[in-house]
Structures are given as C-alpha cells and as structure tokens.
Scaffold this active site. Structure first.
Site, PDB file in Angstrom:
ATOM      1  N   ASP A  94      29.568  41.094  38.215  1.00 20.69           N
ATOM      2  CA  ASP A  94      30.241  40.107  37.377  1.00 20.69           C
ATOM      3  C   ASP A  94      29.769  38.699  37.746  1.00 20.69           C
ATOM      4  O   ASP A  94      29.183  38.481  38.814  1.00 20.69           O
ATOM      5  CB  ASP A  94      31.748  40.252  37.587  1.00 20.69           C
ATOM      6  CG  ASP A  94      32.555  39.234  36.811  1.00 20.69           C
ATOM      7  OD1 ASP A  94      32.297  39.074  35.608  1.00 20.69           O
ATOM      8  OD2 ASP A  94      33.436  38.595  37.410  1.00 20.69           O
ATOM      9  N   ASP A 146      31.713  35.146  36.587  1.00 21.70           N
ATOM     10  CA  ASP A 146      32.764  34.151  36.807  1.00 21.70           C
ATOM     11  C   ASP A 146      33.829  34.634  37.784  1.00 21.70           C
ATOM     12  O   ASP A 146      34.376  35.725  37.631  1.00 21.70           O
ATOM     13  CB  ASP A 146      33.427  33.774  35.480  1.00 21.70           C
ATOM     14  CG  ASP A 146      32.458  33.051  34.567  1.00 21.70           C
ATOM     15  OD1 ASP A 146      32.010  31.956  34.939  1.00 21.70           O
ATOM     16  OD2 ASP A 146      32.136  33.599  33.493  1.00 21.70           O
TER      17      ASP A 146
END
Length: 258
Positions: free
Chosen positions: A94, A96
């Site tokens: 991922d 953010d």
C-alpha cells in the site's frame, strides 16, 4: 475488526502543520470540508463503517443488485512474472499511511511536492516519507516481486511513486480502478492479480483493503508524522522469514503463534 457488511467513508487526509510549517510529531488530523481533495486519496477506515461514500463515487466499479462483490471477467491485473522474479513471492504494498503521508497544507519539511490537477486547477500535494522507507523498499525489492497497490487515484499516486521508488522496486502499479468496490469499500482482491495466492502477501494499514484475503496480510500501523517511527525496520525480519516460504499461509501461522 470489520463486520460482514462494510461501508466506507472518505478518509480525512489533511494534516495541519505547526506554526512554522513543520508537521508536529503526533499532531492530530483535522477534517476538511472540501470533499474534492479527499477523493484523491485512499479512503478506507473500518472504524467509520457506519457511513457510506457519496453517490458520485459508487459507479467507479459496479456492484450486484444485492450489494455483493462485482463479478469481474477480465485478464489478470499483473503481467507475466519476469525471469528476474521467477519463484519469488509477490508482495502487494500500500502507499498512503503505509509508506507516505500526504497533505494539501504547506509543509516546510515535505520530502516531495507534487502538482495535481483537480477540475482544471493545479494543487500542490506535500508528501512526507515514512522513516526508513528507502531502506525498506530496497531490501523488499531484493527479496520479492513488489507491486504497488493503492486505492488512491493514479493522478496523485503515480507521480508520488515516481519520486519514492527511484530504484524501480515496484514491478507494477495498481490504482483505484483495479480495486473491487464492495459494500462502499475499495478492496484489493488478490485473486485478480494472476499470482498463486499461497505465494502472495499484502502489506496494508487498512484491514478493509484485504478483507477478501486476511490470511495473506501482514498488517502495518498507520503512519502520519512520527519521526521516530520504526515500523518498517521492525517488519524487515518478518519479511526475511517469509521470503523463503513455500506457502505463505503456513509460514504466517507460525509467525503468529505466541
């Protein structure tokens, strides 16, 4: 952590800076009223499951009439494995709050400033890198086939990744349109990657993102601005253990045992 029916809200993305423009350690996030900014970023928060997305976002990926998972009939999201990565485990990572934190508020100590056009107007996005992210990505690229998978929009996430991953660790990048929109959430369906699930891992700060495949997950704490954070360094020994696994499920069960 999540119920069987999970809804979604847009994440409150913006971190208020201190008076000097520096992000303060452990400073709280403040809500903003301009939903257009929030729509750029990954927006999954299980603790806010009682709320739903605005209708304008619902058509990104269709759901069936009963609200179940969209049936997707298409080729794999990832290209064929390269000779360099043959035999390696695929790790979906991922962006953010896992590797970076971004803000529309000016931050004097930002690692990157990325221009993003929103409805004809260019806005500056200020990006902070998580401590030790460079070392983490370099080592991960040596051990795994690494794939960036974010629920954020490509117009923001792609240029950020260009600056973050200058060594080309990520073999592929997947954005919001590659997610499955399920009960108001953008879910990263690992079965669509074109990789064996027992040779696939996901590193994400949001359990909603991997609700279809929790057994493949290596959870990571969300990060916003703590300059003393060592989460990525602490995870490297875990991934070193996993890198040689014939089956990630059995190895993860071993690592989870007290």
């Amino acid at each position: 952590m999540e119920s069987s029916v999970i809804t979604q809200v847009q994440r409150e993305d913006l971190q208020l800076p201190s008076k000097t423009g520096q992000v303060k350690k452990s400073s709280p996030k403040k809500p903003r009223s301009r939903n257009i900014f929030k729509a750029l970023f990954c927006c999954l928060r299980a603790q806010d499951a009682a709320q739903t997305l605005p209708p304008s976002h619902d058509a990104l990926l269709p759901t069936e009439e009963n609200g179940s998972i969209t049936k997707v009939c298409e080729s794999s999201l990832l290209p064929d494995v390269t000779p360099e990565d043959k035999g390696k485990i695929c790790v979906v990572i991922d962006l953010d709050e896992t590797l970076v934190h971004s803000s529309f508020k000016p931050i004097s100590n930002a690692d990157f400033i990325v221009p993003v056009e929103i409805e004809g107007t260019t806005h500056q996005v200020y990006v902070l890198k998580r401590p030790h992210v460079d070392k983490f990505l370099q080592r991960m690229g040596e051990m795994f086939e690494c794939v960036l998978f974010t629920a954020s929009l490509a117009k923001y996430a792609d240029p950020v990744t260009d600056l973050l991953d200058q060594c080309g660790v990520f073999r592929a990048r997947l954005f919001r349109e590659s997610c499955v929109f399920h009960h108001g959430c953008y879910v990263k369906d690992l079965s669509r990657l074109g990789r064996q699930l027992n040779k696939t891992l996901i590193l994400d700060n949001s359990p909603v993102s991997y609700i279809f495949h929790p057994e493949n997950a290596v959870p990571v704490l969300s990060w916003f601005d703590d300059v003393e954070d060592t989460e990525l360094l602490n995870l490297l020994p875990v991934f070193e253990e996993l890198s040689g696994a014939d089956d990630v499920y059995s190895k993860l069960r071993q690592l989870r045992e007290p």
